[in-house]
Design a protein around this motif. Structure first.
Motif, PDB file in Angstrom:
ATOM      1  N   GLY B 452       0.826  -1.221   0.000  1.00  0.00           N
ATOM      2  CA  GLY B 452       0.000   0.000   0.000  1.00  0.00           C
ATOM      3  C   GLY B 452       0.854   1.262   0.000  1.00  0.00           C
ATOM      4  N   LEU B 453       0.179   2.389   0.045  1.00  0.00           N
ATOM      5  CA  LEU B 453       0.859   3.682  -0.072  1.00  0.00           C
ATOM      6  C   LEU B 453       0.459   4.576   1.094  1.00  0.00           C
ATOM      7  CD1 LEU B 453      -0.002   4.110  -3.799  1.00  0.00           C
ATOM      8  CD2 LEU B 453       2.342   4.096  -2.944  1.00  0.00           C
ATOM      9  N   ALA B 454       1.432   5.368   1.583  1.00  0.00           N
ATOM     10  CA  ALA B 454       1.113   6.370   2.602  1.00  0.00           C
ATOM     11  C   ALA B 454       0.319   7.496   1.938  1.00  0.00           C
ATOM     12  CB  ALA B 454       2.395   6.917   3.201  1.00  0.00           C
ATOM     13  N   ALA B 455      -0.519   8.178   2.727  1.00  0.00           N
ATOM     14  CA  ALA B 455      -1.364   9.242   2.186  1.00  0.00           C
ATOM     15  C   ALA B 455      -0.537  10.277   1.427  1.00  0.00           C
ATOM     16  CB  ALA B 455      -2.147   9.904   3.309  1.00  0.00           C
ATOM     17  N   ASP B 456       0.665  10.593   1.932  1.00  0.00           N
ATOM     18  CA  ASP B 456       1.510  11.613   1.292  1.00  0.00           C
ATOM     19  C   ASP B 456       1.979  11.184  -0.096  1.00  0.00           C
ATOM     20  OD1 ASP B 456       1.234  13.078   3.497  1.00  0.00           O
ATOM     21  OD2 ASP B 456       3.280  12.770   4.279  1.00  0.00           O
ATOM     22  N   ASP B 457       2.039   9.856  -0.292  1.00  0.00           N
ATOM     23  CA  ASP B 457       2.618   9.372  -1.542  1.00  0.00           C
ATOM     24  C   ASP B 457       1.579   9.198  -2.648  1.00  0.00           C
ATOM     25  OD1 ASP B 457       5.059   9.290  -0.367  1.00  0.00           O
ATOM     26  OD2 ASP B 457       4.871   7.195   0.283  1.00  0.00           O
ATOM     27  N   LEU B 458       0.281   9.352  -2.287  1.00  0.00           N
ATOM     28  CA  LEU B 458      -0.775   9.010  -3.238  1.00  0.00           C
ATOM     29  C   LEU B 458      -0.674   9.805  -4.532  1.00  0.00           C
ATOM     30  CD1 LEU B 458      -3.940   8.436  -1.023  1.00  0.00           C
ATOM     31  CD2 LEU B 458      -2.469   6.756  -2.137  1.00  0.00           C
ATOM     32  N   GLU B 459      -0.298  11.077  -4.451  1.00  0.00           N
ATOM     33  CA  GLU B 459      -0.170  11.866  -5.680  1.00  0.00           C
ATOM     34  C   GLU B 459       1.240  11.807  -6.248  1.00  0.00           C
ATOM     35  OE1 GLU B 459      -2.295  13.357  -7.882  1.00  0.00           O
ATOM     36  OE2 GLU B 459      -3.720  12.175  -6.698  1.00  0.00           O
ATOM     37  N   ARG B 460       2.229  11.563  -5.371  1.00  0.00           N
ATOM     38  CA  ARG B 460       3.624  11.561  -5.846  1.00  0.00           C
ATOM     39  C   ARG B 460       3.862  10.483  -6.889  1.00  0.00           C
ATOM     40  NH1 ARG B 460       7.392  10.975  -0.986  1.00  0.00           N
ATOM     41  NH2 ARG B 460       8.978  10.757  -2.578  1.00  0.00           N
ATOM     42  N   ILE B 461       3.117   9.386  -6.786  1.00  0.00           N
ATOM     43  CA  ILE B 461       3.378   8.289  -7.738  1.00  0.00           C
ATOM     44  C   ILE B 461       3.027   8.671  -9.173  1.00  0.00           C
ATOM     45  CG2 ILE B 461       3.170   6.389  -6.100  1.00  0.00           C
ATOM     46  CD1 ILE B 461       0.273   6.097  -7.049  1.00  0.00           C
TER      47      ILE B 461
END
Lengths: 132, 679
Positions: B452-461
């Motif tokens: 899964g992804l941390a909330a901060d990373d959701l757009e960074r990907i």
């Protein structure tokens, strides 16, 4: 319009013309053809020589690069289609160009295309279809 | 720019030309004033001349009246005096007072008559002569009074004679004076009458001349307005029309008045339009050149980067086939992997560049979602199997369709599934579901059971080359797969979003525009009975096949397939019109017809083919992803030979071609091979 006549009509003709100006690609083709020694390779490094060689040697298959110093793939396809001696020879496009250019050449009469860089197995398989 | 009128001016003297320019340069208001004023002035002249005449007539009447009054008054005074004298003579002869009655009456009346005479004389301007008459009258009356006294005293007739004679003399004097007094004004009346007659004649001449002048001025005004101004206005109106239609303007005579200014405005507008048109043409040419340069740059970049890779990958693959030590073999594998990675990177970068330049060339059409998902899953199954990952499909709605480019949606889904495999725990699972969302949307969701992804990373990907540390791991990736997937989705007017709970996997959702439900056509059973019936086509007696399809990818698929069929000849047309032309010219054995063409509807092409006796007998196989049951029935009723769902099942196409070839060999019309699936 596209002529779809693999060279099975004349099993004695083992001639293949490769119109290509890039040394590396020519070397690669020569290296690969060691695995199909029955095919007699003729290379032309520009469009004019290529058309002349096609008329003189009447190969069973022509491999054509889209970008040559003196002509585009379209121009060469037109020339080949207009000469009775070469109109029936299948032409396979070997090109590093983007898909739409390759599709354009298919629409203009090329038999098929093998996009570069190609998988050597795919290339050999293509040769085997024309030189069984 | 055309010459403006100077040459078209009629030849004439300098004066005439000057007058013409003066007139043309006058403002319309001044021209109007002149045109109206000239007859008006003439009319005013006539009226004032008539007024003068009336005044003169009135004067003359006054003078005549005065003269007549004077003559009347003078005669009355004279008559009274004569009556008085006659009365006195009778009395002198008869001494009878009866004869005195006229005299007495005269005495009572003569005062008033003398006053009337004085007034008339003053009015006629002959006061002095009247005073003489009045004095003589007074003298006569005095002499008569003396005579009356003498008679009353009784002298004889002889003694009265001198007095009578005296009276007669005075009377004669009075007669002369009265005649003189009336003569002056009477003569004046004659003179005045003559003068008036002359004046009347002059005024009549003036009237006629004035009328003629006013008439001419009026006619001239009408002529100037109609032939001059009206024609110039109509040329201007014509020019305004021509300006509106972008035609060159009619030449116009230059002038300083309002019409001239209007014409100047038209000329300026024409010049302005020409300038704007030139600027637009240049801007368009620049844009076209820029697009060509951009396209040429993209295509050159693609070409220049792939050409050396061909040698690298080709020779590396050859090396791989040769006898190598384990160490060298590992090295060769790494070169090959890196080369392929580079190739993927180049392809994705070029796609992103194309999307950014709006040059992707998407072909949006209704596409069945479930078969596409199944296809992508089949493609990714080996990669998933390597990591023992299970792929679960969850698509309940078989007819669900989205308005997308089929190849590009497949590219997006393959990317998402490939990520779900790579970023998953070994032995995990991937769920791919599709659903209708509201009325207008279709969603495809790829859920994994990875970290899964941390909330901060959701757009960074979705940021290019942002791999969240994966570049330091063994996980392969270009770092632009997700940005490209998102850009592709947005280019198809959709959205790509991600949701995740850290430690529990991530879910990527593609939202797309929904298309009307499509008829779901199940794949044919592996060996349909009818395929066994037609014999294989004898070699060399192949079919000529015309493909009418604007999507080169479809053509490529068909071309590749037909290579395996000996003797077939493939013709292709990328528009309906070109297809019809080709069908008439080459009369192929079979026509493959796509329903989505850039210029004509597929059914229009079918109708035209069937309407032309030259092409009516050619079997037409319709290819489409989106025909409803009703459309299929209509097409088959319209003469279509068969209908195939895209993506084409090649074996099925082969079966249909075999049927066509067999019937052609028997020289008969093929029986329609209709395949309609249960709804």
């Amino acid at each position: 319009m596209s002529a779809q006549e693999p060279a099975k009509g004349d099993p004695m003709n083992h001639g293949m013309l490769y119109i290509e100006d890039d040394d590396n690609n020519i070397s690669l083709a020569r290296a690969l053809l060691k695995r199909r020694p029955q095919i007699e390779l003729q290379v032309a490094m520009n469009g004019r020589d290529g058309i002349q060689a096609a008329i003189d040697k009447r190969p069973a298959l022509i491999l054509l690069d889209n970008r040559l110093p003196d002509a585009t793939g379209s121009e060469i396809l037109r020339e080949l289609a207009s000469a009775p001696a070469t109109a029936a020879i299948p032409v396979v496009i070997l090109s590093s160009d983007a898909d739409e250019f390759i599709n354009q050449l298919i629409a203009e009469g090329a038999t098929e295309a093998v996009p570069k860089p190609f998988d050597i197995h795919e290339f050999i398989a293509m040769l085997d279809r024309y030189f069984p | 720019m055309r010459s403006r009128g100077a040459s078209s001016a009629p030849p004439g003297t300098d004066q005439a030309r000057g007058l013409r320019h003066w007139w043309l340069d006058l403002s319309l208001r001044a021209k109007g004033l002149i045109v109206v004023a000239v007859p008006l002035i003439a009319l005013m002249g006539i009226i004032s001349a008539n007024l003068v005449l009336q005044q003169s007539e009135s004067n003359e009447r006054n003078i005549s009246t005065n003269a007549r009054n004077l003559a009347d008054a003078a005669n009355q005074v004279l008559t009274a005096a004569v009556n008085a004298e006659t009365s006195m003579r009778g009395y002198a002869l008869s001494r009878d007072p009866v004869f005195l009655a006229p005299y007495t009456l005269t005495l009572t009346q003569i005062g008033a008559e003398r006053t009337a005479l004085r007034r008339a004389a003053v009015a006629a301007g002959v006061g002095r002569q009247q005073q003489t008459v009045d004095a003589t009258t007074g003298q006569e009356l005095a002499e008569l009074a003396q005579l009356r006294s003498a008679i009353s005293d009784g002298p004889s007739a002889q003694n009265l004679l001198p007095a009578l004679l005296n009276g007669k003399t005075t009377m004669d004097l009075l007669r002369r004076q009265v005649a003189d007094l009336a003569a002056g004004p009477t003569a004046l009346v004659t003179v005045q009458h003559d003068k008036l007659t002359t004046l009347q004649t002059r005024i009549e001449v003036l009237d006629i001349a004035g009328l003629v002048l006013a008439l001419l001025a009026g006619l001239a005004g009408v002529a100037l307005f109609s032939s001059g101004i009206a024609s110039r206005v109509s040329v201007n109106a014509e020019n305004a029309r021509r300006l509106g239609e972008g035609l060159p303007l009619e030449p116009i005579i230059p002038a300083g008045d309002e019409i001239g200014r209007l014409a100047d405005s038209h000329l300026r507008a024409e010049q302005l339009l020409a300038r704007r048109a030139a600027e637009l043409t240049e801007a368009r040419d620049t844009a076209v050149r820029a697009t060509q340069a951009k396209n040429s740059f993209l295509s050159s970049t693609s070409h220049e980067l792939r050409t050396p890779l061909n040698a690298i990958l080709g020779f590396t693959q050859l090396l791989q086939l040769s006898e190598l030590s384990e160490e060298d073999s590992d090295g060769v594998d790494r070169i090959l992997a890196a080369g392929r990675h580079l190739l993927a990177l180049i392809n994705e970068l070029i796609d992103i560049a194309r999307i950014e330049s709006g040059d992707l060339g998407l072909s949006l059409e209704p596409v069945l979602v479930r078969p596409l998902i199944e296809e992508c899953c089949r493609l990714m199954a080996p990669m998933a199997a390597e990591r023992s990952i299970r792929i679960i499909r969850d698509c309940a709605h078989p007819a669900l369709a989205a308005f997308v480019d089929r190849q590009r949606l497949a590219q997006i889904l393959v990317n998402l599934i490939s990520n779900a495999v790579k970023y998953n725990h070994k032995g995990g699972s991937i769920t791919i579901s599709c659903a209708e969302e509201g009325t207008g949307q279709v969603t495809v969701t790829v859920t994994d059971t990875g970290p899964g992804l941390a909330a901060d990373d959701l757009e960074r990907i979705f940021v290019p080359f942002e791999r969240l540390g994966a570049e330091r791991t063994a996980v392969e990736g270009t770092g632009i797969g997700l940005p490209l997937a998102r850009a592709l989705t947005e280019a198809m007017k959709g959205h790509l979003t991600v949701s995740s709970v850290l430690g529990q996997g991530a879910a990527f959702t593609v939202s797309l525009t929904r298309a009307p439900d499509l008829l779901h056509v199940p794949k044919p059973s592996p060996a349909p009975a009818r395929r066994a019936v037609p014999p294989r086509v004898p070699a060399g007696a192949g079919l000529s096949i015309l493909s009418i399809d604007d999507n080169p990818a479809n053509l490529e698929v068909i071309a590749r397939y037909l290579r395996g069929r000996p003797g077939t000849r493939l013709l292709s047309a990328i528009s309906g019109r070109a297809g019809l032309d080709c069908a008439v010219r080459d009369v192929p054995d079979v026509i493959l017809l796509d329903l989505h063409l850039p210029d004509l509807q597929g059914d229009e092409v079918l109708n035209e083919l069937k309407a032309d006796p030259a092409t009516a007998g050619i079997p037409v196989i319709v290819l489409s992803a989106d025909a409803s049951r009703g459309v299929i029935h209509r097409l088959l009723a319209g003469g279509a030979f068969a209908y195939l769902t895209k993506p084409i099942e090649l074996a099925e196409l082969g079966g249909l071609l075999d049927t066509c070839a067999a019937t052609r060999a028997q020289d008969q019309q093929p029986q329609p091979a209709i395949r309609i699936a249960p709804a």
